[in-house]
Design a protein around this motif. Structure first.
Motif, mmCIF file in Angstrom:
data_model
loop_
_atom_site.group_PDB
_atom_site.id
_atom_site.type_symbol
_atom_site.label_atom_id
_atom_site.label_comp_id
_atom_site.label_asym_id
_atom_site.label_seq_id
_atom_site.Cartn_x
_atom_site.Cartn_y
_atom_site.Cartn_z
ATOM 1 N N ALA A 101 38.152 13.435 -7.767
ATOM 2 C CA ALA A 101 38.237 14.288 -8.320
ATOM 3 C C ALA A 101 39.535 15.712 -6.564
ATOM 4 C CB ALA A 101 37.184 15.241 -7.387
ATOM 5 N N MET A 102 39.338 14.604 -5.873
ATOM 6 C CA MET A 102 39.965 15.242 -4.523
ATOM 7 C C MET A 102 41.979 14.593 -5.212
ATOM 8 S SD MET A 102 38.577 13.432 -1.278
ATOM 9 C CE MET A 102 39.208 13.547 -0.325
ATOM 10 N N ASP A 103 41.749 13.786 -6.361
ATOM 11 C CA ASP A 103 43.569 12.971 -6.446
ATOM 12 C C ASP A 103 43.921 14.619 -6.607
ATOM 13 O OD1 ASP A 103 43.576 10.957 -5.432
ATOM 14 O OD2 ASP A 103 43.270 10.231 -7.390
ATOM 15 N N ALA A 104 43.203 15.705 -7.411
ATOM 16 C CA ALA A 104 43.107 17.220 -7.910
ATOM 17 C C ALA A 104 43.464 17.926 -6.521
ATOM 18 C CB ALA A 104 43.147 17.404 -9.351
ATOM 19 N N ASP A 105 43.160 17.764 -5.633
ATOM 20 C CA ASP A 105 42.613 18.770 -4.113
ATOM 21 C C ASP A 105 41.525 19.973 -4.614
ATOM 22 O OD1 ASP A 105 44.883 17.400 -3.334
ATOM 23 O OD2 ASP A 105 46.899 18.737 -4.106
ATOM 24 N N HIS A 106 40.583 18.657 -5.027
ATOM 25 C CA HIS A 106 39.328 19.866 -5.445
ATOM 26 C C HIS A 106 38.440 20.335 -4.431
ATOM 27 C CE1 HIS A 106 35.519 21.215 -7.397
ATOM 28 N NE2 HIS A 106 35.645 20.565 -8.352
ATOM 29 N N PRO A 107 38.722 21.757 -3.735
ATOM 30 C CA PRO A 107 38.126 21.532 -2.702
ATOM 31 C C PRO A 107 36.738 21.418 -2.425
ATOM 32 C CG PRO A 107 38.817 23.291 -3.537
ATOM 33 C CD PRO A 107 38.866 22.471 -4.668
ATOM 34 N N GLY A 108 35.913 21.014 -3.519
ATOM 35 C CA GLY A 108 34.492 20.970 -2.973
ATOM 36 C C GLY A 108 34.355 18.941 -2.977
ATOM 37 N N ALA A 109 35.408 18.807 -4.335
ATOM 38 C CA ALA A 109 35.927 17.355 -3.604
ATOM 39 C C ALA A 109 35.860 16.854 -1.938
ATOM 40 C CB ALA A 109 36.278 16.387 -4.395
ATOM 41 N N TRP A 110 36.808 17.564 -0.975
ATOM 42 C CA TRP A 110 36.866 16.997 0.069
ATOM 43 C C TRP A 110 35.826 17.106 0.588
ATOM 44 C CZ3 TRP A 110 41.691 15.891 2.552
ATOM 45 C CH2 TRP A 110 42.672 15.552 1.739
ATOM 46 N N LEU A 111 35.064 18.351 0.782
ATOM 47 C CA LEU A 111 34.084 18.830 1.395
ATOM 48 C C LEU A 111 33.096 18.047 1.503
ATOM 49 C CD1 LEU A 111 33.337 21.109 3.907
ATOM 50 C CD2 LEU A 111 31.604 21.080 1.851
ATOM 51 N N ARG A 112 32.822 17.477 0.752
ATOM 52 C CA ARG A 112 31.508 16.209 -0.548
ATOM 53 C C ARG A 112 31.958 15.080 -0.075
ATOM 54 N NH1 ARG A 112 27.257 19.020 -4.973
ATOM 55 N NH2 ARG A 112 27.419 20.220 -3.902
ATOM 56 N N PHE A 113 33.024 14.490 0.536
ATOM 57 C CA PHE A 113 33.836 13.039 1.296
ATOM 58 C C PHE A 113 33.298 13.611 2.152
ATOM 59 C CE2 PHE A 113 36.652 9.970 1.206
ATOM 60 C CZ PHE A 113 36.511 9.007 -0.001
ATOM 61 N N ALA A 114 33.584 14.507 2.846
ATOM 62 C CA ALA A 114 33.092 14.092 3.784
ATOM 63 C C ALA A 114 31.402 13.720 4.877
ATOM 64 C CB ALA A 114 33.800 15.532 5.165
ATOM 65 N N VAL A 115 31.251 14.782 3.548
ATOM 66 C CA VAL A 115 29.476 13.840 3.404
ATOM 67 C C VAL A 115 29.198 12.592 3.724
ATOM 68 C CG1 VAL A 115 27.745 14.212 2.878
ATOM 69 C CG2 VAL A 115 29.021 16.724 3.091
ATOM 70 N N ILE A 116 30.190 11.616 3.109
ATOM 71 C CA ILE A 116 30.368 10.614 2.871
ATOM 72 C C ILE A 116 30.566 9.373 3.637
ATOM 73 C CG2 ILE A 116 31.233 8.196 1.685
ATOM 74 C CD1 ILE A 116 31.070 10.277 -0.594
ATOM 75 N N ILE A 117 31.493 10.262 4.387
ATOM 76 C CA ILE A 117 32.036 9.169 5.450
ATOM 77 C C ILE A 117 31.473 9.357 6.329
ATOM 78 C CG2 ILE A 117 33.395 9.351 7.393
ATOM 79 C CD1 ILE A 117 33.622 8.283 4.538
ATOM 80 N N HIS A 118 30.390 11.286 6.519
ATOM 81 C CA HIS A 118 29.752 10.906 8.126
ATOM 82 C C HIS A 118 28.289 10.831 7.927
ATOM 83 C CE1 HIS A 118 25.999 13.508 9.396
ATOM 84 N NE2 HIS A 118 26.090 12.414 10.126
ATOM 85 N N ARG A 119 27.550 9.945 6.597
ATOM 86 C CA ARG A 119 26.298 8.880 6.321
ATOM 87 C C ARG A 119 26.949 7.424 5.963
ATOM 88 N NH1 ARG A 119 23.759 12.335 1.221
ATOM 89 N NH2 ARG A 119 23.029 14.609 2.353
ATOM 90 N N LEU A 120 28.157 7.745 6.236
ATOM 91 C CA LEU A 120 28.099 5.994 5.644
ATOM 92 C C LEU A 120 28.466 5.545 7.364
ATOM 93 C CD1 LEU A 120 30.712 5.156 3.244
ATOM 94 C CD2 LEU A 120 28.758 4.199 3.492
ATOM 95 N N GLY A 121 28.732 6.232 8.624
ATOM 96 C CA GLY A 121 29.155 5.942 9.821
ATOM 97 C C GLY A 121 30.321 4.966 9.907
ATOM 98 N N PRO A 122 30.392 5.034 11.157
ATOM 99 C CA PRO A 122 31.405 3.983 11.665
ATOM 100 C C PRO A 122 31.416 2.395 10.359
ATOM 101 C CG PRO A 122 29.716 4.162 13.498
ATOM 102 C CD PRO A 122 29.010 4.573 11.814
ATOM 103 N N CYS A 123 30.766 2.274 9.908
ATOM 104 C CA CYS A 123 30.913 0.765 9.264
ATOM 105 C C CYS A 123 32.307 1.022 7.961
ATOM 106 C CB CYS A 123 29.505 0.486 8.402
ATOM 107 S SG CYS A 123 28.833 1.386 7.145
#
Length: 156
Positions: free
Chosen positions: A62-84
């Motif tokens: 969804a980010m490939d189409a610049d979907h704003p919600g996808a960009w924000l929720r992808f940030a949540v994934i990065i936050h939850r995955l942590g440094p790994c």
């Protein structure tokens, strides 16, 4: 229009593809945006269930189409995955990049969080979240500089 997946309406679930510059006119672009929104929905369901691998796959599309919600929720994934996922030294920078991208594509929560991208102690007015499930989590992450990850929370 499809029905909401659960409970309250998701502000960024836009089956018509009306984000960014609005509803696309060319049929190929319409189909591209409709598909991106479907990917956003699939990624959102996976994220709400704690399936970070599936949510990363679908929200990335969804980010490939610049979907704003996808960009924000992808940030949540990065936050939850942590440094790994991106390495400890890059995690905070990557999170800031994703929130900035969401803001650039029109996500109101990301625009609200923008002052925290340069000053984790910035005073913000009370929030009126577009994405109340994840906006507060990202605010806490940006304020903490990702030094401490919050406990993982799943939704039923």
């Amino acid at each position: 229009m499809t029905a909401p997946l659960a409970g309250r309406r998701d502000f960024w679930d836009r089956p018509e593809g009306d984000w960014g510059d609005g509803r696309p006119q060319e049929q190929a672009h319409v189909e591209f945006r409709e598909h991106a929104n479907s990917c956003y929905r699939m990624g959102s369901v996976a994220l709400s269930r704690g399936d970070l691998a599936a949510s990363e796959k679908w929200l990335g599309k969804a980010m490939d189409a610049d979907h704003p919600g996808a960009w924000l929720r992808f940030a949540v994934i990065i936050h939850r995955l942590g440094p790994c996922r991106v390495g400890e030294q890059f995690q905070y920078a990557h999170l800031r990049f994703l929130v900035q991208g969401a803001a650039d594509f029109g996500h109101g929560d990301a625009q609200y969080l923008r002052p925290l991208l340069t000053d984790a102690t910035a005073v913000l007015p009370p929030a009126d979240w577009e994405d109340p499930d994840y906006g507060p989590e990202l605010e806490a992450a940006l304020r903490a500089g990702l030094d401490v990850l919050p406990p993982h929370h799943d939704k039923e």
